[in-house]
Design a protein around this motif. Structure first.
Motif, PDB file in Angstrom:
ATOM      1  N   VAL A  40       0.869  -1.179   0.000  1.00 12.63           N
ATOM      2  CA  VAL A  40       0.000   0.000   0.000  1.00 12.63           C
ATOM      3  C   VAL A  40       0.908   1.231   0.000  1.00 12.63           C
ATOM      4  O   VAL A  40       1.564   1.537   0.995  1.00 12.63           O
ATOM      5  N   GLY A  43      -2.734   5.876   1.221  1.00 11.11           N
ATOM      6  CA  GLY A  43      -4.103   5.561   1.595  1.00 11.11           C
ATOM      7  C   GLY A  43      -4.148   4.449   2.630  1.00 11.11           C
ATOM      8  O   GLY A  43      -3.184   4.205   3.365  1.00 11.11           O
ATOM      9  N   ARG A  44      -5.254   3.726   2.668  1.00  6.26           N
ATOM     10  CA  ARG A  44      -5.446   2.644   3.641  1.00  6.26           C
ATOM     11  C   ARG A  44      -6.375   1.606   3.041  1.00  6.26           C
ATOM     12  O   ARG A  44      -7.399   1.938   2.458  1.00  6.26           O
ATOM     13  N   PHE A  75     -11.464  -0.322  -0.397  1.00  2.00           N
ATOM     14  CA  PHE A  75     -10.438   0.661  -0.122  1.00  2.00           C
ATOM     15  C   PHE A  75     -11.098   1.729   0.730  1.00  2.00           C
ATOM     16  O   PHE A  75     -12.227   2.119   0.482  1.00  2.00           O
ATOM     17  N   SER A  78     -10.556   7.448   0.160  1.00  2.00           N
ATOM     18  CA  SER A  78      -9.403   8.319   0.018  1.00  2.00           C
ATOM     19  C   SER A  78      -9.084   8.457  -1.456  1.00  2.00           C
ATOM     20  O   SER A  78      -8.920   7.458  -2.152  1.00  2.00           O
ATOM     21  N   THR A  81      -5.531   6.744  -2.703  1.00  2.00           N
ATOM     22  CA  THR A  81      -5.164   5.349  -2.487  1.00  2.00           C
ATOM     23  C   THR A  81      -4.439   4.779  -3.707  1.00  2.00           C
ATOM     24  O   THR A  81      -4.953   4.805  -4.817  1.00  2.00           O
TER      25      THR A  81
END
Length: 273
Positions: A40, A43-44, A75, A78, A81
């Motif tokens: 990644v 983002g998260r 996701f 965001s 991302t």
């Protein structure tokens, strides 16, 4: 939608590189024999691996061992991302590492060298010279395997090639059946009858392997199909609910809102804007 994913590569490349830049996406639970590394970049992302949710933040990575059931629920919201997926074929690793079928890798290794090498894999995708691209990616690939094997590998008696275990075989069959019949009215007894299993054994086996109930997974399939129609068609919400197997439009709206925090119609308008 993913079920059992076959990792395909060019003959000269025993790996596949996938770059994700979608701020919201879902990948249903699936499995494959390839070793998978997800980096990644920003983002998260929330992963789901062997029944456990794992959140991975930017500049972190996660390793998915061969035949582990995994997916991405979504996701996190965001616009920035970005992630990279590297899948390395089982056959290549088996030839390269004599005891690879006993290798189990750490799920979330903290290793900046791995992150840099994965970034190299991504940057090499933009290289226009085929020879330079291949050399860059191969050098990164071998170093990634080296770092994983040296610093993040646990040798166990248990084989990592578990695709033929009874529980996973049942999960394969159930997922295939649910995918083919998701638009029909399905009940657990009906499914158990089609699988020639008792309701109790089917429920326990599936949940033990996948980490959720059969009916919850069915709803994910329906929601995934509905999402595609909401974002890529002009079908009415009522029609989408009917086409994807929801009992009614109200049930569809409720399920969609629970996942995306807005109604299907509002979500469609947001995507257009």
């Amino acid at each position: 939608m993913y079920k059992h994913e076959l990792v395909t590569t060019a003959p000269e490349a025993p790996f596949r590189v996938i770059i994700h830049r979608d701020p919201e996406a879902e990948i249903l639970l699936h499995w494959h024999q390839a070793l998978e590394i997800n980096y990644v970049i920003s983002g998260r992302i929330q992963y789901f691996i062997d029944g456990q949710p794992i959140t991975v933040n930017g500049q972190q990575l996660i390793v998915i061992n061969p035949n582990a059931v995994h997916g991405v629920h979504q996701f996190k919201n965001s616009p920035t991302t970005t992630a990279l997926t590297l899948q390395i074929t089982y056959s290549f690793l088996e030839q390269l590492i004599p005891d690879f079928n006993h290798c189990w890798f750490e799920t979330q290794p903290v290793d900046q060298k791995l992150c840099r090498r994965l970034t190299q894999m991504m940057v090499a995708e933009t290289e226009t010279n085929p020879t330079l691209k291949a050399l860059s990616q191969k050098s990164a690939l071998y170093d990634i395997i080296y770092q994983l094997l040296k610093n993040h590998c646990d040798h166990r008696e248990l084989l990592n090639n578990l695709q033929a275990t009874p529980q996973l075989t049942i999960a394969q069959q159930v997922i295939a059946y649910l995918t083919a019949h998701s638009r029909e009215t399905l009940t657990l007894p009906k499914l158990a009858d089609a699988m020639h299993l008792s309701v109790g054994y089917l429920s326990r086996s599936f949940k033990g392997q996948i980490g959720m109930s059969v009916m919850q997974y069915l709803q994910l399939i329906r929601l995934h199909d509905a999402y595609q129609l909401v974002t890529n068609s002009q079908q009415s919400i009522d029609a989408i609910a009917d086409l994807t197997g929801f009992s009614n439009a109200k049930a569809f709206r409720k399920s969609f809102y629970r996942t995306y925090a807005m109604t299907p119609l509002k979500y469609r308008q947001q995507v257009k804007n």
